[in-house]
Design a protein around this motif. Structure first.
Motif, short mmCIF file in Angstrom:
data_model
loop_
_atom_site.label_atom_id
_atom_site.label_comp_id
_atom_site.label_asym_id
_atom_site.label_seq_id
_atom_site.Cartn_x
_atom_site.Cartn_y
_atom_site.Cartn_z
N UNK A 21 0.83 -1.20 0.00
CA UNK A 21 0.00 0.00 0.00
C UNK A 21 0.87 1.27 0.00
N UNK A 22 1.96 1.25 0.78
CA UNK A 22 2.83 2.43 0.80
C UNK A 22 3.43 2.67 -0.58
N UNK A 23 3.75 1.57 -1.26
CA UNK A 23 4.26 1.69 -2.63
C UNK A 23 3.23 2.33 -3.55
N UNK A 24 1.98 1.85 -3.47
CA UNK A 24 0.93 2.44 -4.32
C UNK A 24 0.72 3.91 -4.00
N UNK A 25 0.81 4.26 -2.70
CA UNK A 25 0.62 5.65 -2.30
C UNK A 25 1.65 6.57 -2.95
N UNK A 26 2.89 6.11 -3.02
CA UNK A 26 3.92 6.95 -3.63
C UNK A 26 3.56 7.26 -5.08
N UNK A 27 3.11 6.25 -5.78
CA UNK A 27 2.66 6.47 -7.16
C UNK A 27 1.50 7.45 -7.22
N UNK A 28 0.56 7.23 -6.32
CA UNK A 28 -0.67 8.01 -6.33
C UNK A 28 -0.39 9.48 -6.07
N UNK A 29 0.38 9.76 -5.03
CA UNK A 29 0.64 11.14 -4.63
C UNK A 29 1.54 11.86 -5.63
N UNK A 30 2.55 11.14 -6.09
CA UNK A 30 3.52 11.80 -6.97
C UNK A 30 2.98 11.91 -8.39
N UNK A 31 1.91 11.21 -8.66
CA UNK A 31 1.40 11.20 -10.02
C UNK A 31 2.41 10.58 -10.99
N UNK A 32 3.27 9.73 -10.46
CA UNK A 32 4.23 9.06 -11.32
C UNK A 32 5.39 9.95 -11.74
N UNK A 33 5.42 11.18 -11.22
CA UNK A 33 6.52 12.10 -11.55
C UNK A 33 7.72 11.83 -10.64
N UNK A 34 8.91 12.14 -11.12
CA UNK A 34 10.09 12.05 -10.24
C UNK A 34 10.26 13.37 -9.53
N UNK A 35 10.81 13.34 -8.31
CA UNK A 35 10.94 14.58 -7.53
C UNK A 35 12.09 15.45 -8.05
N UNK A 36 12.14 16.61 -7.50
CA UNK A 36 13.14 17.62 -7.88
C UNK A 36 14.58 17.07 -7.73
N UNK A 37 15.43 17.39 -8.66
CA UNK A 37 16.86 17.05 -8.54
C UNK A 37 17.67 18.34 -8.58
N UNK A 38 18.96 18.20 -8.31
CA UNK A 38 19.85 19.37 -8.29
C UNK A 38 19.94 19.98 -9.69
N UNK A 39 20.27 21.27 -9.75
CA UNK A 39 20.35 21.94 -11.06
C UNK A 39 21.65 21.66 -11.80
N UNK A 40 22.23 20.52 -11.54
CA UNK A 40 23.43 20.10 -12.29
C UNK A 40 23.42 18.58 -12.27
N UNK A 41 24.14 17.94 -13.19
CA UNK A 41 24.16 16.49 -13.26
C UNK A 41 25.42 15.98 -12.56
#
Lengths: 724, 724
Positions: free
Chosen positions: B429-449
């Motif tokens: 369920x916690x796994x499904x919640x992450x998908x649900x809340x994030x809308x399948x998007x990846x979170x913010x990353x640093x402005x450099x690679x």
């Protein structure tokens, strides 16, 4: 004289100085001294001839005559240096401040030489020599400008003039001579220049005439100091007791080139910044340069000795400071005519380094502590240092006696510590007793010889793994411990280089030892890639020889192994390439060589894994083998991950050697104490066993072959009659 | 559906088996499973079509059809092996029992091939190939007789026929199938042979027709197993999850030679016994062989996928076992047409290894523990293992979500542990919640690679430093920790090989990381001798880039340095050659990157010394630097002696990357928890921050940018609205 009436005088040299005339006779009697000496910075008292002892006097050949030095600044001693590694951030001219990191009072860039010939700019990224560079400024402001490429690193190798003798700088600083207006900083001068050389000979001759009270000229030392230089804060920056970077001059290099046909490259000296450290596998050039300087120095030493002898004096060399080029274990040393060598004893190994020197009539050990204010003060522990020094040195003295011992420094300072003076009187007497009882004979050794194999061989007898004499270095300690243990163990040792074994391990060697860190001259580095070397040692073992490897023995990865003799040792070093191989170490419960002992390996030890099914693991820690044994054919091999000197480790090595030789059945016949803190020396001819306690505990122990238990005082010793 | 009404079904695959018909519906509902599968050794129950879920079925392509295998024993899968290293004690014939150390039930020497072409005897002392050898005996008694020289070491490289599939052997042994008369040991067969290849295609087609209930063919896997072989006691002898030694056959080698013109040397495969371990800097041959096998395997995988698609089924690949040649990060992978990849999740890094695979529609993680009796027993801790696995994997899932998760093994076994079943229901369920809340998007990353530089680059994305998947190896742990930390940190990562940077570090890279042990493919080994590589990285830093080295970065001694970029890092590894140089480490009290953190380095760390005056030492232990920073030009460098995964080390790396990038002033804007046990992921679009506790403690912490303290249950997580 009988053994119940021991000799209480002789074999001891005492430092004396002016201003103690009333005390000297009593001190001399208390210690049984039969010789006195001065030290750097002290002068013999005028009553010295009345003391009834031999008189040594310090003599310098490359400094200590500041009038001459200042008149002949162009006849200075040189030093080959290498600048910092300087990265170029962008393409274009790169300014390298070559004196960054060096002490301007000690050295200055020598722009009087042909700098385009003797200085060198290298791109350390490509390895290429750069030609189109320029020099501006001088002294501390000297700048070399290099046409650089972005992302490359550059260095400048340069010849520097020495402005201040390094040992005198140490003494000057330690004793705060800056507060003494009678002292000056001494410029070293170089006997390679004819005027200076003539002056050195003449002034020695004149000085001898002026000082008829001197019986022994104690040269401190000759011409070239070991490599030692300082940083901008006057702190030591680089020290190599075996370093030849300060015996370099344009005349000597030109003579070398003329004789050998070799065109010297400054890189030959600066060696990418490593300065041919004795840990570096020596280059062909470096060995040839040592040989050349050795011949040059030997010729000049011989002349100075002749001057002494012509005037009826003895000549003694101090093994240290400006000893470079004398090569006491070289074939030429005996030809100098030197009567004696004296050296500082910092351990058993340094003691053997002195006492084993062939070709002189006698050897003398200067014991620690030196009578200097760095130990003789409220925080210092002079008695403790004397005890430690004695217990270490005694191990060596028992095996190969020094002929004499002595001390150095300010007697007036030490004499303020009566407990110390009493203790060294006891030490002097114990030393004399060993001579007296043993009759000067060395005790029994094993019926086989032990060979130590490294790139230096006999020319660095007892000298391996030392950086600054006997200073502690974490990375060398696990290997120096082997040398230190051996210095007090009853074995005859041969120091072998790879040429000595390439065509077969010499007859008489029962056990060969290879000890050192990976890639160093001591483990042997690329020598192990040589098929003849591998085959010689492997067949030596297969036919019954013993092989003991400590640390990274035979390390030079290739052909599927990191230790080239992994099949002999039964173990290999894991360098990450075989992590996919599963290891099932066969750990056994007990073994002859570790019986009752606790192996200490650290502080630095490689990752070791088993590679043969029949490898027996004696000690393992976190998956890494610390001790293992393996047999190959008729022979035996022992692996130890490291062996810093401890009493247990020393005994372990003692047992390991007998086991590797296949003679463990004879071990009990060697009067071995059960307690590893106790060592024995058997004088078969005299029918005596000397039993020594190398610890500061009282120890009671049984000894194989003796019926009764023996109890020894801390650091004590007893003689046991076995003639009955 | 709103966020207050969370989705409770989907994204979960459950292993099912026969004999549990009455329980299945409830278990499926409890976990919200929308797919079921069988496992190796279990069969789908007949009611499977009635469960209302998708149905996966395991499918083997190189084993599991023992009738075919026994009829075509000459179409076996092969393995290139290397015998023990055997020293010759004397000159003359040397008998090498080549099967010593191997498991005769797994492999037999293949004497049916042209042995003088495909076997090879080498003198490992000289490196020479020996020609004049003979073979006698067969199977376990096979002996190669070699004309040997005393003191040399010999090996025999030989092709072996595989008699038993290695994974099936593991399952068979672990589950004691020897007691089950319905089981047999499975011979692997090789699709390189036309008859076998036709059979594999036809039998797949027939099987699909016979099993209309199967929606997804879960290939386990395709044709070639990673290298894995056993010793005489059937214990694992060698394992390399990336190994290509079991994808070798005479037809494939001949095809390779015909295509490339390269004449294969058996040494190319056995690699002096290292078998091209991924720790070895890869040879040109090995990279070409990987490429060739990859193309061969891709073509055949594509055909099998087509068969599935033609029959309306999905094709899923299990990332493991016989995965060799598929190269999921290679350019060809998407051309297979595979719908999905499923793999075993043992850590954050292994999770990213699955979830980052491009070119498939979805990825699935098989979580630990596997429902096998090695964990599900009285001593085991299945709940603990599930928690550990989830907390590790969640770090990765937050950064780059798997599309699905699942379990494997015997459901009937796990179902005896109700606490375990309840816990995995929560995890699902916690796994499904992450998908649900994030809308399948990846979170913010640093402005450099962030670039990770090693010899493997993108083709081994997230795969470095692993030996057997995610097993612990002491020598790899200090480097694998870097990968593990990064797998859960908010950075975009580029996996770079040396060709990628030879002409300059790519645009967009803010920080370059080089981590690994000396001489391995991960630190880069001889690549650092390349002038272009050195210059590229040095100028990258000089112009403002960040460089982080862990362990032995840039190690390849030459030009006066052990780390070729010692001038960038400000530190160097002491390998014994510069012990004569005095070191005065400048230890500073505090620094941005270690702020409040405790660095753990061990268990294996090199000796590191400062080489620049302006090196700032953050941590030092017994004279060896553990952490240091240095600037060069406009850039910054960080050295860490090792970085096993811990929460503090992970945070330290997080901070070090921002500092090295010169963006430490922006760090507080990233919603960073004060307590390193707590991590955050910021979904800017959704206006949410996910806060996760990666420890098993209850933690209360402040978070930069948030007003209120947050308290998290052990291993817990909360979502915080930042949209206001």
């Amino acid at each position: 004289m009988t053994s119940s009436d021991p000799c209480t005088v002789g074999r001891v040299t005492l430092p004396v100085e002016e201003g103690m005339d009333d005390d000297l006779a009593a001190i001399i009697e208390s210690l049984g001294a039969d010789a006195v000496r001065n030290s750097d910075g002290t002068w013999l008292p005028t009553i010295v001839s009345d003391l009834g002892t031999k008189v040594y006097s310090t003599r310098f050949c490359a400094r200590g005559d500041e009038a001459w030095a200042l008149d002949h600044l162009d006849e200075h001693v040189s030093l080959y240096l290498c600048s910092d590694r300087v990265p170029a951030l962008e393409d274009g001219p790169l300014e390298i401040h070559i004196m960054r990191g060096f002490f301007a009072e000690q050295v200055r860039p020598d722009t009087d030489v042909d700098i385009k010939r003797w200085w060198q700019v290298r791109d350390r990224t490509t390895g290429e020599v750069i030609d189109d560079w320029t020099v501006t400024g001088e002294g501390a402001d000297c700048v070399v400008t290099v046409p650089a490429m972005a992302g490359h690193v550059y260095t400048v190798a340069f010849l520097a003039a020495q402005l201040w003798d390094t040992t005198q700088m140490y003494n000057y600083t330690t004793n705060h001579w800056e507060n003494d207006p009678t002292r000056s900083k001494e410029h070293p001068f170089d006997v390679v220049y004819p005027a200076t050389w003539n002056h050195v000979q003449e002034s020695l001759s004149e000085w001898l005439d002026a000082h008829p009270e001197v019986d022994v000229v104690r040269f401190t030392t000759f011409f070239y100091h070991f490599t030692l230089y300082f940083n901008e804060q006057a702190k030591e920056k680089f020290v190599d007791w075996f370093g030849y970077s300060a015996s370099v001059s344009v005349p000597l290099m030109e003579a070398f080139e003329a004789e050998t046909g070799w065109k010297i490259d400054p890189e030959d000296f600066v060696d990418a910044g490593y300065h041919n450290s004795s840990f570096r596998p020596p280059s062909k050039f470096f060995l040839a340069w040592i040989d050349f300087v050795n011949r040059f120095v030997t010729d000049r030493v011989r002349r100075l000795v002749e001057i002494c002898h012509d005037k009826g004096r003895e000549a003694m060399m101090f093994l240290g400071d400006n000893w470079i080029g004398t090569e006491p274990y070289g074939e030429l040393f005996a030809t100098t005519g030197l009567d004696a060598v004296v050296g500082s004893v910092g351990s058993a190994a340094t003691c053997r380094m002195i006492s084993d020197i062939p070709g002189v009539r006698y050897t003398e050990g200067r014991f620690l502590p030196y009578f200097f204010p760095d130990v003789f003060n409220d925080e210092g522990d002079p008695v403790g240092e004397a005890n430690t020094s004695w217990v270490q040195a005694r191990r060596a003295i028992v095996r190969k006696p020094l002929d004499r011992i002595g001390y150095g420094g300010y007697l007036s300072l030490a004499n303020q510590y009566p407990e110390f003076m009493a203790r060294i009187a006891q030490i002097c007497q114990e030393f004399r007793d060993i001579w007296e009882r043993s009759g000067g004979k060395t005790p029994r050794t094993a019926p086989f010889r032990v060979g130590i194999l490294n790139c230096w061989g006999a020319r660095r007898t007892w000298m391996t793994h030392m950086v600054a004499h006997a200073l502690y270095y974490k990375q060398a300690a696990p290997y120096l411990g082997v040398v230190e243990a051996l210095a007090g163990l009853p074995f005859d040792i041969d120091w072998l280089d790879f040429d000595d074994i390439r065509d077969g391990v010499p007859e008489g060697i029962g056990v060969l030892i290879n000890t050192g860190a990976a890639g160093t001259s001591f483990s042997g580095a690329q020598e192990w890639a040589d098929v003849a070397v591998q085959a010689a040692v492997r067949t030596f073992v297969a036919r019954g020889g013993g092989f003991i490897g400590v640390g990274d023995p035979t390390f030079w990865p290739g052909g599927g192994a990191s230790f080239r003799l992994s099949d002999v040792l039964g173990v290999d070093r894991e360098i990450g390439w075989s992590l996919s191989t599963d290891r099932y170490p066969n750990v056994i419960d007990s073994h002859f060589i570790t019986d009752g002992l606790s192996l200490e390996v650290g502080p630095v030890a490689p990752e070791i894994v088993p590679v043969c099914d029949d490898t027996q693991v004696l000690e393992i820690e976190d998956g890494s083998i610390r001790a293992a044994v393996h047999t190959l054919g008729k022979g035996r091999a022992v692996y130890l991950a490291g062996l810093p000197y401890t009493v247990d480790n020393s005994r372990l090595l003692h047992r390991a050697i007998w086991w590797a030789a296949g003679r463990d059945d004879m071990f009990a016949d060697q009067y071995v104490a059960d307690d590893p803190r106790v060592e024995t020396a058997c004088y078969d001819e005299a029918g005596l066993v000397l039993v020594t306690n190398v610890s500061f505990d009282e120890v009671t122990t049984t000894i194989s072959g003796l019926a009764d238990e023996v109890t020894l005082a801390p650091a004590g010793s007893v003689w046991i009659d076995i003639s009955a």
